[in-house]
Structures are given as structure tokens and as C-alpha cells.
Design a protein around this motif. Structure first.
Motif, PDB file in Angstrom:
ATOM      1  N   LEU A 408     -23.488 -44.088 -35.912  1.00  0.00           N
ATOM      2  CA  LEU A 408     -23.537 -44.713 -37.234  1.00  0.00           C
ATOM      3  C   LEU A 408     -23.186 -46.187 -37.144  1.00  0.00           C
ATOM      4  N   LEU A 409     -24.007 -47.030 -37.770  1.00  0.00           N
ATOM      5  CA  LEU A 409     -23.709 -48.454 -37.930  1.00  0.00           C
ATOM      6  C   LEU A 409     -23.429 -48.715 -39.401  1.00  0.00           C
ATOM      7  N   HIS A 433     -32.283 -48.460 -33.357  1.00  0.00           N
ATOM      8  CA  HIS A 433     -31.127 -47.568 -33.499  1.00  0.00           C
ATOM      9  C   HIS A 433     -31.465 -46.422 -34.455  1.00  0.00           C
ATOM     10  N   ARG A 434     -32.077 -46.767 -35.582  1.00  0.00           N
ATOM     11  CA  ARG A 434     -32.459 -45.732 -36.553  1.00  0.00           C
ATOM     12  C   ARG A 434     -33.461 -44.755 -35.967  1.00  0.00           C
ATOM     13  N   ASP A 435     -34.513 -45.274 -35.320  1.00  0.00           N
ATOM     14  CA  ASP A 435     -35.567 -44.408 -34.798  1.00  0.00           C
ATOM     15  C   ASP A 435     -35.107 -43.599 -33.594  1.00  0.00           C
ATOM     16  N   GLY A 436     -33.993 -44.022 -32.971  1.00  0.00           N
ATOM     17  CA  GLY A 436     -33.423 -43.257 -31.871  1.00  0.00           C
ATOM     18  C   GLY A 436     -32.500 -42.149 -32.336  1.00  0.00           C
ATOM     19  N   GLY A 437     -32.418 -41.932 -33.643  1.00  0.00           N
ATOM     20  CA  GLY A 437     -31.601 -40.843 -34.179  1.00  0.00           C
ATOM     21  C   GLY A 437     -30.286 -41.283 -34.768  1.00  0.00           C
ATOM     22  N   GLY A 438     -30.027 -42.591 -34.794  1.00  0.00           N
ATOM     23  CA  GLY A 438     -28.810 -43.091 -35.413  1.00  0.00           C
ATOM     24  C   GLY A 438     -29.004 -43.309 -36.909  1.00  0.00           C
ATOM     25  N   ALA A 439     -27.931 -43.691 -37.561  1.00  0.00           N
ATOM     26  CA  ALA A 439     -27.988 -44.022 -38.992  1.00  0.00           C
ATOM     27  C   ALA A 439     -27.490 -45.449 -39.168  1.00  0.00           C
ATOM     28  N   VAL A 440     -28.084 -46.157 -40.122  1.00  0.00           N
ATOM     29  CA  VAL A 440     -27.684 -47.528 -40.437  1.00  0.00           C
ATOM     30  C   VAL A 440     -27.441 -47.608 -41.928  1.00  0.00           C
ATOM     31  N   THR A 441     -26.259 -48.068 -42.323  1.00  0.00           N
ATOM     32  CA  THR A 441     -26.023 -48.373 -43.727  1.00  0.00           C
ATOM     33  C   THR A 441     -25.525 -49.806 -43.814  1.00  0.00           C
ATOM     34  N   PHE A 442     -26.018 -50.532 -44.801  1.00  0.00           N
ATOM     35  CA  PHE A 442     -25.699 -51.949 -44.874  1.00  0.00           C
ATOM     36  C   PHE A 442     -25.519 -52.390 -46.329  1.00  0.00           C
TER      37      PHE A 442
END
Length: 466
Positions: A408-409, A433-442
């Protein structure tokens, strides 16, 4: 006589081998309205500091050439934290007037007029440490406006403001510059909104001088393509985010009835907010200044203890996680990135997280070198993080968040201070990062970023989900 004359002017910051500015020849006439552009690290903020008389060789910096300023100056810094000096808002605006020996009877009418002009939403008794970043910026602008300087220097004055607040400030700037009694030098990258305010564009390059100068329409027609290649913002849409390449998966973070109240504040900064962040998605947190965006980000990242409710990371209480485990679960970028720097060199800063997460020294340094190259910071590997420009500090903080490869970012205004090239590179890194299975919230006021990158949006108003 011109308001500003520079002949072969240069400045090198203490401890740096490269010159921030060098060979600068520039004349700014009285009453001109100048937009100063250049890629990240070009020396735009350094030049404004020099014009304001705030660079001193006694601290170890080196100066060459000539720079003459024939005006009383007022400057609004990129980071409002560096400009506020008093505990209460009204006192902060009054501080400059008192130091200018303005008669006592005139001070408070000018304070109230300045606060009203920038749309400051609180009475003068409001504590400055209870303000959001955007509210602090409004207060900083009010403090400068109250002094009525004849040379007004603005370093991205609307970057931390919500769209309505930014529009108010631009309208105020237009009023201040309309009479031609005041000279304006402005650094901004939201070109569509600020081009009507200026009659001249000056573009500088890192460690060099002026590379383009003239009326905005002429400069962009003649040099637009070349400037864009160098990373300079030009009229038109920003770089597009890559198309998403993956599907959403399991929940990585959850907020349940989250609430938080800052010490000494009578109101809840955040109250009863729910949120869910899943693998493979990017979620924007939007809202006006003071709506609770940064507070929600810090709570989700486990960096604030909830007053009520719970924030969990992969099922664990985020606040209860020890630092060694937290750094492997979430990477954070603060609203003020310098608050998270702990090392004396940029390269060392990037190895702190991986080493804490259990990587070897060699692995940590290899990862750091790769991130520095991608984010155009490799030439600053030996520099002190606190000597970087605002945009460079923001990219370094994003790199530190990515360095431990957390699932998670959580990012606060990740595109602040970026030039056209680094904006695009940040988007590519976050999309990967997102397409590799992570999550991004900003948390952001960047409408283009929300429209082009966010899969979902959490909108806050008054500390609650709208």
C-alpha cells in the motif's frame, strides 16, 4: 530604472558542487508581470530567494555576477511552514507590519483586510498549528499582502490550495497586478489559469541562464515543443497515466468509523469515515482545504492513533504495528516531505527503509540507485535532502515510499512541484505499483491526476465523507 537587473548572476548552495543558477542575465521592468518557468531543479525558487535578499554567503553559499533589486519585496514561499512564525493567525499577519514600524492604529485594519482578501476561513485568534497546509498558505499570502510590497514574489502560491481557494488567490493576484504599481514574478505550473495574469514568460535551465524570454504566446509558439522535451510545463494537458493493466483483488486497508481530533481543537478533523483500499486500484482522497484529507491519509498509514474507530492493514491494527512491520505494509508521503527525512544524504535516505525491512546493504543501495535514476535524482545522491528543491524533495519522498516495495502507498499531494517529465515518470511508477497488485491512495487537489489516474474517489467535507 528596472525593478530587477541581473548580469551573469550565479548562486551555489553550501555543500553542493553544482550551481543552482549560473550565467543569468535578466531585466525586469517596473510593473511587469513575469511568469518564471523551468524544469524541476532549475533554480526558480533560488532566484526568488535571491530577489528577496534571502541568500547570504556567510552560510557557505557562493555568489557570482551582479543582482540589483530596486524595490521593496514580499515573498510567498513554496512551503508555508517556513513562513509562519506566530501561534495565532492574526498575530502572524501583524508580525511583518510591526517589524516595518507601521503605526499601531493601522496594523489591525490591514491584518483584517488581508485575511479577508485571501478568504481565510477563521478569526484572527485561530491557532496556526491547527491549520491545514492550504490554510497555512492562505495565511502566508495574507502576511505578504498586508505589507503592500512593490515587488511581489510568488513561488507556486496556489499549489496547496483547493480549486476554489486557488481561484480566489489568482483573482487577488490579478487585482494586485492590475494597476502596474506593483511588479510581479510568479512561479507556477498551472498555466491555463495563470497565463491571463502575466505579460511575459522567462524560462531558465538548471545551472544555467535564460533559455526563452518573451510574450507567452510567442514563447510557446516558437519554443513549446523544445521546452516540453526539457520538462517545462507548456499549455495543454499533462502527461497521461498508463492504461491500467490489472484487476482489483483483496482488501489491503480498511477504515471503520475513523475519527480524530487534534490536541487543543474543539472540533473533529475527521469524524466517522469509512474506506476500503483493494489490491490493484488507485483511490483519490479529495475535498477542500481543512476537510480532513491529510488526516485520513495519516490514519490509514498507521501514523496517527484514531480517537474513535479503527484503521487496519491486512487485518492488523495499523496504529499497533511496530515500525519494522509497518514499513513493509505501507509507504507514506507526507504533506511536508522534509518532515520524514532522517539521513544526511539522499542516497542514505533511500536505504533506510529497505535496511529496516531486512534487506542487505548491497540490495538497499542497488534499489536506491534504480529509484534515483528513474526519478531524475541520481545527480543529487550525495546531497543533503534538506537542500533539494520542493519538487526534488517530493520525488525523494515518493522514492522512499516505494523503496520497501510495500503493498500500500499512501501519498499526500504526490505531484506537487513536479515538472512535465517528472510528473509523467511518477505516474508510470505509481501505475506500475497498482498494476503489480499494490494499492495507491492519494490526497490531492490535482484534478488532472484524479481524472486520469484514480479508479475511485473518496470526497471529504468538514471531516466527513461527502
Amino acid at each position: 530604472m528596472p525593478a530587477v537587473e541581473a548580469r551573469g548572476f550565479g548562486w551555489r548552495h553550501a555543500g553542493r558542487s553544482a550551481w543552482a543558477i549560473r550565467g543569468l542575465d535578466l531585466v525586469v521592468e517596473q510593473g511587469e508581470r513575469v511568469l518564471l518557468l523551468g524544469p524541476s531543479g532549475a533554480g526558480k525558487s533560488t532566484l526568488l530567494l535571491a530577489l528577496a535578499g534571502l541568500l547570504d554567503t556567510s552560510g557557505g553559499g557562493e555568489r557570482e555576477g551582479e543582482l540589483v533589486v530596486r524595490a521593496e519585496t514580499g515573498i510567498v514561499f513554496q512551503d508555508p511552514e517556513t513562513q509562519l512564525v506566530m501561534g495565532r493567525a492574526g498575530d502572524d499577519v501583524a508580525f511583518g507590519l510591526e517589524n516595518r514600524c507601521v503605526p499601531t492604529a493601522e496594523i489591525w485594519p490591514r491584518v483584517h483586510a488581508a485575511l479577508a482578501a485571501v478568504g481565510f476561513p477563521y478569526p484572527g485568534e485561530r491557532r496556526t498549528d491547527a491549520l491545514s497546509g492550504g490554510e497555512k498558505q492562505r495565511l502566508a499570502i495574507a502576511g505578504v499582502i498586508a505589507l503592500a510590497p512593490s515587488l511581489l514574489l510568488l513561488d507556486e502560491p496556489t499549489a496547496s490550495l483547493d480549486p476554489d481557494g486557488a481561484a480566489d488567490v489568482r483573482a487577488l493576484i490579478a487585482d494586485l497586478a492590475a494597476s502596474r504599481e506593483r511588479t510581479l514574478v510568479l512561479v507556477e505550473h498551472r498555466l491555463a489559469e495563470v497565463l491571463p495574469l502575466v505579460d511575459r514568460v522567462v524560462v531558465i535551465e538548471p545551472g544555467g541562464g535564460v533559455v526563452a524570454d518573451g510574450a507567452p504566446a510567442d514563447v510557446f509558439a516558437r519554443e513549446g515543443a523544445r521546452l516540453a522535451e526539457r520538462g517545462v510545463w507548456v499549455p495543454g494537458p499533462p502527461p497521461a497515466a498508463p492504461e491500467r493493466g490489472g484487476a482489483t483483488g483483496r482488501t489491503l486497508a480498511r477504515a471503520e468509523a475513523l475519527a480524530f481530533r487534534y490536541p487543543g481543537s474543539p472540533v473533529w478533523a475527521l469524524d466517522a469515515v469509512d474506506a476500503e483500499l483493494r489490491e490493484g486500484e488507485a483511490v483519490a482522497i479529495t475535498g477542500a482545504n481543512g476537510s480532513g484529507k491529510s488526516t485520513l491519509a495519516l490514519l490509514i498509514a498507521g501514523l496517527l492513533r484514531p480517537g474513535r474507530g479503527k484503521a487496519s492493514l491486512d487485518g492488523d491494527d495499523a496504529w499497533a504495528l511496530p515500525a519494522r512491520r509497518l514499513v513493509t505494509r505501507v509507504g507514506s508521503v507526507f504533506q511536508d516531505p522534509e518532515h520524514q527525512f532522517v539521513a544526511g544524504r539522499v542516497l542514505d535516505e533511500l536505504t533506510v527503509g529497505p535496511r529496516r525491512a531486512g534487506r542487505s546493504s548491497g540490495e538497499a543501495r542497488a534499489l536506491a540507485a534504480s529509484l534515483l535514476e528513474r526519478l531524475r535524482l541520481a545527480h543529487l545522491a550525495e546531497a543533503n535532502p534538506f537542500t533539494l528543491s520542493g519538487g526534488e524533495q517530493r520525488r525523494l519522498s515518493v522514492a522512499t515510499a516505494l523503496a520497501t516495495a510495500p503493498p500500500l502507498l499512501v501519498l499526500d499531494e504526490p505531484t506537487f512541484g513536479q515538472d512535465r517529465r517528472t510528473y509523467g515518470e511518477l505516474l508510470r511508477l505509481l501505475a506500475a505499483h497498482r498494476d503489480g497488485g499494490g494499492a495507491v491512495t492519494f490526497a490531492t487537489h490535482d484534478r488532472d491526476l484524479v481524472a486520469g489516474f484514480a479508479d475511485r474517489t473518496i470526497t471529504l467535507a468538514g471531516g466527513r465523507a461527502a
